[in-house]
Design an enzyme around this catalytic site. Structure first.
Site, short mmCIF file in Angstrom:
data_model
loop_
_atom_site.label_atom_id
_atom_site.label_comp_id
_atom_site.label_asym_id
_atom_site.label_seq_id
_atom_site.Cartn_x
_atom_site.Cartn_y
_atom_site.Cartn_z
N ASP A 21 0.79 -1.19 0.04
CA ASP A 21 0.17 -0.06 -0.05
C ASP A 21 0.87 1.25 0.00
O ASP A 21 1.90 1.37 0.55
CB ASP A 21 -1.00 0.04 1.06
CG ASP A 21 -2.03 0.98 1.15
OD1 ASP A 21 -2.31 1.33 -0.10
OD2 ASP A 21 -2.67 1.38 2.18
N ASN A 69 -10.32 -2.12 -7.02
CA ASN A 69 -9.25 -1.17 -7.73
C ASN A 69 -9.92 -0.95 -9.11
O ASN A 69 -9.30 0.14 -9.64
CB ASN A 69 -8.02 -1.72 -7.80
CG ASN A 69 -7.28 -1.83 -6.41
OD1 ASN A 69 -6.40 -2.51 -6.36
ND2 ASN A 69 -7.62 -0.92 -5.68
#
Length: 246
Positions: A21, A69
């Site tokens: 991340d 995503n």
């Protein structure tokens, strides 16, 4: 003493999972497009894979792209897929050199055709490697994985191959996409966020969770070693008390 030398090789986690991340934030902090962060993050992937092979970690699973995503801006998603194809092209020979077997979980049919073909080619080429299994979670949703496993189990019951009474934790595990690998003992997440984000929900039930503030493009071998050292200092009780373990 170097960090690597502080690791007890007899107490290595067999399987480490990582939520990579912070690529976008890393790029924005430098006044660049988010895609630049994704591209730079490939270097961190290379370092972590090399570190895992060097010390003998058998399984490494990286959360590369979630089903959520796909909702990101279209140009970013397209660029991400191009980076993925490029990275696989460049790194396949390195995977072969290091004896790394490439694997992937998730709804891979959602990937662009060129990406899927390159991924499949690399998976096939590295299939006989045995030093480490590198699994990419792509277009992946743990909730969907569990739902799909449930469907498979229901079908087995309907087909008379399984009775309701036989359904236990092992049956569920064997119908997940990770059926052929052990559950992760350690899960690392970068960027300071402290959540699992729909990643390996079933498999992480007893994993040690390790959160680090560094953004993914800043994460390197030493950070990986630090996570393992921290893991080795923890007492894993699995619901028992310390006296029972001793």
């Amino acid at each position: 003493m170097e960090l690597k030398e502080q690791i007890d090789l007899n107490k290595l986690p067999k399987h480490i999972a990582i939520i990579m991340d912070g690529n976008g934030r890393w790029a924005k902090e430098r006044g660049k497009l988010r895609v630049f962060g994704h591209s730079k993050g490939v270097d961190s992937v290379r370092q972590v894979v090399e570190a895992a092979v060097e010390i003998g970690v058998s399984y490494l699973t990286l959360y590369a792209f979630s089903t959520e995503n796909w909702k990101r801006p279209k140009l970013e998603v397209i660029a991400l897929m191009e980076i993925l194809v490029s990275a696989i092209n460049k790194e396949t020979q390195t995977l072969m050199k290091n004896g790394v077997r490439l694997n992937a979980i998730g709804d891979l049919k959602q990937l662009p055709e060129a990406c899927f073909k390159q991924l499949s080619k690399a998976i096939d080429l590295t299939s006989n490697n045995t030093n480490c299994t590198l699994t990419l979670a792509l277009s992946y949703s743990s909730r969907q994985e569990i739902a799909d496993a449930t469907k498979r189990i229901v079908k087995q019951v309907c087909d008379g191959k399984l009775s309701i009474e036989q359904i236990d934790q092992d049956v569920v595990s064997s119908n997940l996409e990770t059926a052929n690998m052990p559950d992760p003992e350690l899960m690392i997440r970068t960027s300071g966020e402290q959540r699992i984000s729909n990643f390996l929900l079933w498999q992480l039930a007893y994993s040690e969770l390790y959160f680090v503030d560094k953004l993914w493009p800043e994460f390197n071998k030493n950070d990986f070693y630090e996570a393992i050292i921290a893991y080795q200092k923890r007492e894993r009780r699995f619901g028992l008390i310390s006296e029972q373990l001793s």
